[in-house]
Design a protein around this motif. Structure first.
Motif, PDB file in Angstrom:
ATOM      1  N   LEU A 112       0.810  -1.218   0.000  1.00  0.00           N
ATOM      2  CA  LEU A 112       0.000   0.000   0.000  1.00  0.00           C
ATOM      3  C   LEU A 112       0.847   1.274   0.000  1.00  0.00           C
ATOM      4  N   GLU A 113       2.100   1.167   0.393  1.00  0.00           N
ATOM      5  CA  GLU A 113       2.935   2.355   0.598  1.00  0.00           C
ATOM      6  C   GLU A 113       2.976   3.310  -0.589  1.00  0.00           C
ATOM      7  N   PRO A 114       3.085   2.836  -1.829  1.00  0.00           N
ATOM      8  CA  PRO A 114       3.132   3.775  -2.958  1.00  0.00           C
ATOM      9  C   PRO A 114       1.842   4.590  -3.131  1.00  0.00           C
ATOM     10  N   LYS A 115       0.742   4.119  -2.584  1.00  0.00           N
ATOM     11  CA  LYS A 115      -0.546   4.796  -2.766  1.00  0.00           C
ATOM     12  C   LYS A 115      -0.801   5.881  -1.729  1.00  0.00           C
ATOM     13  N   ILE A 116      -0.127   5.786  -0.587  1.00  0.00           N
ATOM     14  CA  ILE A 116      -0.426   6.695   0.515  1.00  0.00           C
ATOM     15  C   ILE A 116       0.643   7.778   0.638  1.00  0.00           C
ATOM     16  N   SER A 117       0.363   8.759   1.505  1.00  0.00           N
ATOM     17  CA  SER A 117       1.297   9.876   1.680  1.00  0.00           C
ATOM     18  C   SER A 117       2.502   9.478   2.515  1.00  0.00           C
ATOM     19  N   LYS A 118       2.256   8.763   3.621  1.00  0.00           N
ATOM     20  CA  LYS A 118       3.339   8.392   4.523  1.00  0.00           C
ATOM     21  C   LYS A 118       3.029   7.062   5.189  1.00  0.00           C
ATOM     22  N   LEU A 119       4.062   6.250   5.344  1.00  0.00           N
ATOM     23  CA  LEU A 119       3.982   5.039   6.162  1.00  0.00           C
ATOM     24  C   LEU A 119       5.044   5.165   7.245  1.00  0.00           C
ATOM     25  N   ILE A 120       4.587   5.208   8.486  1.00  0.00           N
ATOM     26  CA  ILE A 120       5.493   5.366   9.626  1.00  0.00           C
ATOM     27  C   ILE A 120       5.491   4.064  10.419  1.00  0.00           C
ATOM     28  N   THR A 121       6.675   3.579  10.745  1.00  0.00           N
ATOM     29  CA  THR A 121       6.794   2.336  11.496  1.00  0.00           C
ATOM     30  C   THR A 121       7.374   2.609  12.874  1.00  0.00           C
ATOM     31  N   GLN A 122       6.751   2.031  13.898  1.00  0.00           N
ATOM     32  CA  GLN A 122       7.264   2.146  15.254  1.00  0.00           C
ATOM     33  C   GLN A 122       7.051   0.827  15.985  1.00  0.00           C
ATOM     34  N   THR A 123       7.749   0.651  17.094  1.00  0.00           N
ATOM     35  CA  THR A 123       7.487  -0.516  17.930  1.00  0.00           C
ATOM     36  C   THR A 123       6.108  -0.355  18.554  1.00  0.00           C
ATOM     37  N   ASN A 124       5.529  -1.457  18.991  1.00  0.00           N
ATOM     38  CA  ASN A 124       4.179  -1.402  19.536  1.00  0.00           C
ATOM     39  C   ASN A 124       4.122  -0.533  20.788  1.00  0.00           C
ATOM     40  N   GLN A 125       3.405   0.580  20.686  1.00  0.00           N
ATOM     41  CA  GLN A 125       3.277   1.525  21.795  1.00  0.00           C
ATOM     42  C   GLN A 125       1.837   1.873  22.109  1.00  0.00           C
ATOM     43  N   GLY A 126       0.901   1.290  21.388  1.00  0.00           N
ATOM     44  CA  GLY A 126      -0.502   1.533  21.674  1.00  0.00           C
ATOM     45  C   GLY A 126      -1.118   2.554  20.736  1.00  0.00           C
ATOM     46  N   GLN A 127      -2.449   2.555  20.726  1.00  0.00           N
ATOM     47  CA  GLN A 127      -3.195   3.380  19.776  1.00  0.00           C
ATOM     48  C   GLN A 127      -2.987   4.876  19.989  1.00  0.00           C
ATOM     49  N   SER A 128      -2.927   5.314  21.245  1.00  0.00           N
ATOM     50  CA  SER A 128      -2.731   6.741  21.507  1.00  0.00           C
ATOM     51  C   SER A 128      -1.405   7.218  20.950  1.00  0.00           C
ATOM     52  N   SER A 129      -0.356   6.453  21.175  1.00  0.00           N
ATOM     53  CA  SER A 129       0.956   6.803  20.662  1.00  0.00           C
ATOM     54  C   SER A 129       0.958   6.830  19.141  1.00  0.00           C
ATOM     55  N   ALA A 130       0.333   5.828  18.523  1.00  0.00           N
ATOM     56  CA  ALA A 130       0.293   5.762  17.059  1.00  0.00           C
ATOM     57  C   ALA A 130      -0.451   6.962  16.486  1.00  0.00           C
ATOM     58  N   ARG A 131      -1.539   7.346  17.118  1.00  0.00           N
ATOM     59  CA  ARG A 131      -2.290   8.515  16.649  1.00  0.00           C
ATOM     60  C   ARG A 131      -1.443   9.781  16.783  1.00  0.00           C
ATOM     61  N   ASN A 132      -0.817   9.957  17.935  1.00  0.00           N
ATOM     62  CA  ASN A 132       0.016  11.145  18.136  1.00  0.00           C
ATOM     63  C   ASN A 132       1.176  11.193  17.148  1.00  0.00           C
ATOM     64  N   THR A 133       1.783  10.047  16.897  1.00  0.00           N
ATOM     65  CA  THR A 133       2.884   9.981  15.943  1.00  0.00           C
ATOM     66  C   THR A 133       2.433  10.441  14.560  1.00  0.00           C
ATOM     67  N   GLY A 134       1.259   9.970  14.148  1.00  0.00           N
ATOM     68  CA  GLY A 134       0.731  10.373  12.853  1.00  0.00           C
ATOM     69  C   GLY A 134       0.420  11.857  12.792  1.00  0.00           C
ATOM     70  N   VAL A 135      -0.187  12.373  13.845  1.00  0.00           N
ATOM     71  CA  VAL A 135      -0.562  13.790  13.870  1.00  0.00           C
ATOM     72  C   VAL A 135       0.664  14.686  13.805  1.00  0.00           C
TER      73      VAL A 135
END
Length: 276
Positions: free
Chosen positions: A53-76
């Motif tokens: 999917l990566e070529p279709k989207i703007s950004k793909l960010i990878t992190q170790t599992n830190q939970g949904q709140s962290s993932a949302r903040n990272t994206g924002v």
């Protein structure tokens, strides 16, 4: 044209549905969007799908599992648009949601967030309509009155400090909305089912319900100024909960006084701590 909406999709081990979620984000009509997927430590199967999917989207960010709140903040933190939209990786929006949500923000400066009705799909295939209430922070005191996947401004996310990353057991979106609305404004509900939510037995919400009272205690104490300020609503809610507990006890034929007493005294003990 600059991006109008940044759509953040946290993903953890969701190879089955992530493609549909991304497609719904990319398919928004008449709105320039950027789609940011945050891989929160997914398994290899999911990573393979994300790579495709990566070529279709703007950004793909990878992190170790830190939970949904962290993932949302990272994206924002990497988002470039003024408006943000969270999207769970196993759900999807109808193509017109962003366009209609932006129009709601244009109607009044009091609109802090926009949500909509949702089509809930149960694991047995049955469906039902969910109609969130929206409203001000008073409406959000005792339950979440919006979808976790609602639209809001990035400046408001910054002002209230983002998602609470210590809340890894659930209800983090509800607690975030309390802070988002704490200083005024309201949540508007589009009266259309523009979102599809899959109710899964292993969902964050279902896991949160197993430790519901611990999370509620955390939220109530964290925001005790709101509950004290709205004392009458707080008392009314707890009395209503007590009444429901009594009915539940009677329906289950539990007649031991000690058990009933424990049920009735628990909220009182909580109040003692809340108003210290």
């Amino acid at each position: 044209m600059e991006k109008q909406v940044s759509i953040i999709i946290p993903c953890y081990n969701d190879a089955k549905y992530i493609e549909q979620a991304v497609a719904s984000a990319l398919g928004q009509t008449n709105v320039k969007v950027e789609v940011i997927v945050v891989d929160d430590g997914s398994n290899e199967e999911t990573k393979a799908v994300l790579k495709k999917l990566e070529p279709k989207i703007s950004k793909l960010i990878t992190q170790t599992n830190q939970g949904q709140s962290s993932a949302r903040n990272t994206g924002v933190e990497t988002a470039s648009a003024d408006f943000l939209l969270m999207l769970d990786s196993d759900d999807y929006f109808e193509a017109s949601f962003c366009e209609k949500a932006l129009k709601e923000f244009q109607k009044s400066s009091e609109v802090k967030m926009v949500t909509c009705q949702a089509n809930l799909i149960n694991e047995d295939g049955s469906q039902q309509l969910f109609n969130p209430e929206g409203g001000t922070v008073v409406n959000f005191m005792f339950k979440n009155c919006a979808l976790g996947t609602s639209m809001f401004r990035k400046v408001d996310w910054e002002a209230c400090g983002g998602y609470d990353e210590s809340m890894r057991k659930g209800f983090e979106d509800w607690e975030f909305f309390i802070r988002l609305l704490k200083n005024g404004g309201s949540a508007t509900v589009i009266p259309e089912a523009l979102y599809t939510y899959r109710k899964r037995s292993d969902s964050t919400t279902n896991r949160a319900n197993k430790v519901r009272f611990d999370i509620l205690k955390y939220i109530y104490l964290k925001h005790k100024d709101i509950y004290i300020e709205n004392y009458e609503a707080t008392i009314s809610n707890f009395l209503r909960q007590n009444e429901m507990l009594q009915v539940s006890v009677k329906n289950k034929d539990i007649t031991v006084d000690a058990k009933i007493g424990k049920l009735l005294l628990s909220p009182l003990r909580f109040f003692k701590k809340l108003f210290k």
